[in-house]
Design an enzyme around this catalytic site. Sequence first.
Site, short mmCIF file in Angstrom:
data_model
loop_
_atom_site.label_atom_id
_atom_site.label_comp_id
_atom_site.label_asym_id
_atom_site.label_seq_id
_atom_site.Cartn_x
_atom_site.Cartn_y
_atom_site.Cartn_z
N ARG A 1 -13.88 21.75 -36.37
CA ARG A 1 -12.48 21.49 -36.73
C ARG A 1 -11.76 20.60 -35.71
O ARG A 1 -10.66 20.12 -35.96
CB ARG A 1 -11.73 22.83 -36.90
CG ARG A 1 -12.14 23.58 -38.15
CD ARG A 1 -11.68 25.03 -38.13
NE ARG A 1 -12.58 25.90 -37.35
CZ ARG A 1 -12.40 27.22 -37.19
NH1 ARG A 1 -11.36 27.82 -37.72
NH2 ARG A 1 -13.26 27.92 -36.47
N ARG B 1 -2.58 4.01 -3.91
CA ARG B 1 -3.96 4.23 -4.36
C ARG B 1 -4.75 5.07 -3.35
O ARG B 1 -4.28 5.34 -2.26
CB ARG B 1 -4.58 2.87 -4.65
CG ARG B 1 -3.88 2.19 -5.85
CD ARG B 1 -4.27 0.75 -5.99
NE ARG B 1 -5.71 0.61 -6.02
CZ ARG B 1 -6.35 -0.54 -5.79
NH1 ARG B 1 -5.66 -1.63 -5.51
NH2 ARG B 1 -7.65 -0.59 -5.84
N TYR C 1 1.57 -6.02 -1.15
CA TYR C 1 0.26 -5.40 -1.36
C TYR C 1 -0.40 -5.24 0.01
O TYR C 1 -0.68 -6.23 0.69
CB TYR C 1 -0.65 -6.25 -2.27
CG TYR C 1 -2.07 -5.71 -2.23
CD1 TYR C 1 -2.33 -4.41 -2.68
CD2 TYR C 1 -3.12 -6.44 -1.69
CE1 TYR C 1 -3.60 -3.87 -2.61
CE2 TYR C 1 -4.40 -5.90 -1.61
CZ TYR C 1 -4.63 -4.61 -2.06
OH TYR C 1 -5.88 -4.07 -1.97
N ASN D 1 7.59 -3.13 10.78
CA ASN D 1 8.37 -3.56 9.62
C ASN D 1 7.58 -4.60 8.84
O ASN D 1 7.19 -5.63 9.40
CB ASN D 1 9.71 -4.15 10.05
CG ASN D 1 10.61 -4.37 8.85
OD1 ASN D 1 11.31 -3.48 8.41
ND2 ASN D 1 10.54 -5.57 8.28
N ASN E 1 -7.36 -9.11 1.48
CA ASN E 1 -8.45 -8.28 1.99
C ASN E 1 -9.79 -8.59 1.35
O ASN E 1 -10.81 -8.07 1.78
CB ASN E 1 -8.12 -6.80 1.81
CG ASN E 1 -7.89 -6.45 0.34
OD1 ASN E 1 -7.46 -7.29 -0.45
ND2 ASN E 1 -8.19 -5.22 -0.02
N ALA F 1 8.53 -15.67 8.87
CA ALA F 1 8.54 -15.56 7.41
C ALA F 1 7.76 -16.72 6.80
O ALA F 1 7.75 -17.83 7.34
CB ALA F 1 9.97 -15.57 6.90
#
Length: 484
Positions: free
Chosen positions: A18, A338, A371, A382, A391, A428
């Site tokens: 079922r 992750r 990431y 920071n 990576n 930056a």
Amino acid sequence: MSPPSLQAVILAAGKGTRMKSGRAKVLHPVLGVPLLEHVLRTVEVTGAAPIAVVVGHQAEAVEATFAGRGLTFVRQDPPRGTGHAVQVARDVFAAHPERTLLVVNGDVPLLRPDTLRRLIATHRDEGAAATLLSALLEDPGAYGRVVRDQTGSVRAIVEAKEATGDLRGIREINAGLYAFEVPALLGVLGKLQPQNAQGEFYLTDLIGLLRAAGKPVAAVAADEPAEGLGVNSIAELAAATRTLRARRTEALMAAGVGIEDPDSTHVGLDVVVEADCLLRPYTFLEGRTLVRSGASVGPFVRLVDTEVGPGAQILDHCLLRECTVGPGASVGPFAHIRPETRIGAKAKVGNFVELKKTTLGDGSKAPHLSYIGDATVGPGVNIGAGTITCNYDGAHKHPTHIEAGAFIGSDTTLVAPITIGEGAYIAAGSAITQDVPPGALALGRARQVVKPGWATELGKRRAAKRTEGPPAAAPVAAKAHRKD
Ligand code: UD1
Ligand code: CA
């Protein structure tokens, strides 16, 4: 230690027709673990030994799922009914005739240890040869009906398919949980006949056979009728999940956990949530997740095998798997954390940040759009908006090390393997390909060129063109030529 006074047979060989599913019924998950796991845990707390599990349909998959926990698997091939399932396990339980035998359908996830204990107590107090669990249902549907005689004693169980006339209306049903005295059971087990609508050997016929042999049979009613509900379809699986989820959230709230909307909060069977946590709506805690005191999770968050430290906050719309979040840290909104990630105490991971196999030191920050993978980040670092660790070179993964107190300017790419020394500054917009020593400033970007007045001149040239009028149409022949 005295030898066990109980042993058990769990029936899990049925096809589960079922369910209309390719997967064995007892392997379908309820609250994050297989259906059979719920039944096994309930039986295991009684100390029953041995525990035989009768398997047939997808036997290998069922055996593999529950390997290594001391169960005795018995194959029933092909499955010819619940009575036949008990017959094939005969050698296992006949070896211990003095131990009361529990027989439990493998598809009753709502059964509680207390109910099982009550069944065993009644069975002993009444000196019964068999005791069954019954439940009073509004709609007895396809369940076996418990038939009693004039004195109120159980006389037989009649399956729904065989129940005619008045019997169909009986609302007391058989829940699929029994205790048997082994010698009495062995006296009638061979007498089962497959003479019924399904051509099966019904375990339930044993009750009538025992009564016919003059043996006493008792029944215990479930406190909560839902406990007697077997799962036979996907809809019943969902209903059982709903009931177990509610039991979980009620128990947590009773223990001091704040839950804003229990209906949309899912807490898996093996999850631990300490008192004074707040679970906000649409929070899913799965696997071996642990949420420590004072933490707040949600709304719309999913944690799998994750530890959230005391006072930490997991804000809206985050997914975290196999990681730890330190005390007082803050994650989200919209973060993806992750496996093998460790977020330090009071660290901050902001929106649209993905961390993989990364350690983020105490008090470090990655507030926006980053990431960071295969990285160790020291304390007090920071990480500016848009920082990416490169990576992966297409074949291998490489590590990034960022030492204590470093400052990574916005929109930096760190090409791994690479080390950024303690307290270093990265300008930056840099692409950093070589190690940066402690305390240094690194710039890895094209030098800016400024051409004074250039834009103003451009504006003037465009204005002059406009006053000359539209350019003449291109010659038709030339257009046709281009199309060729
Ligand atoms: C059974 C009972 C019914 C009771 C209901 C409670 C019988 C004949 N009927 O019906 O009185 O109201 O449970 O939920 O027992 N199984 C085997 N081998 C088989 C057949 C089944 O191991 O040959 C296992 C199944 O995997 C399942 C359990 O036995 O875990 C019960 O079988 P199922 O077919 O679901 O029985 P029901 O029709 O629900
Ligand atoms: Ca069933």
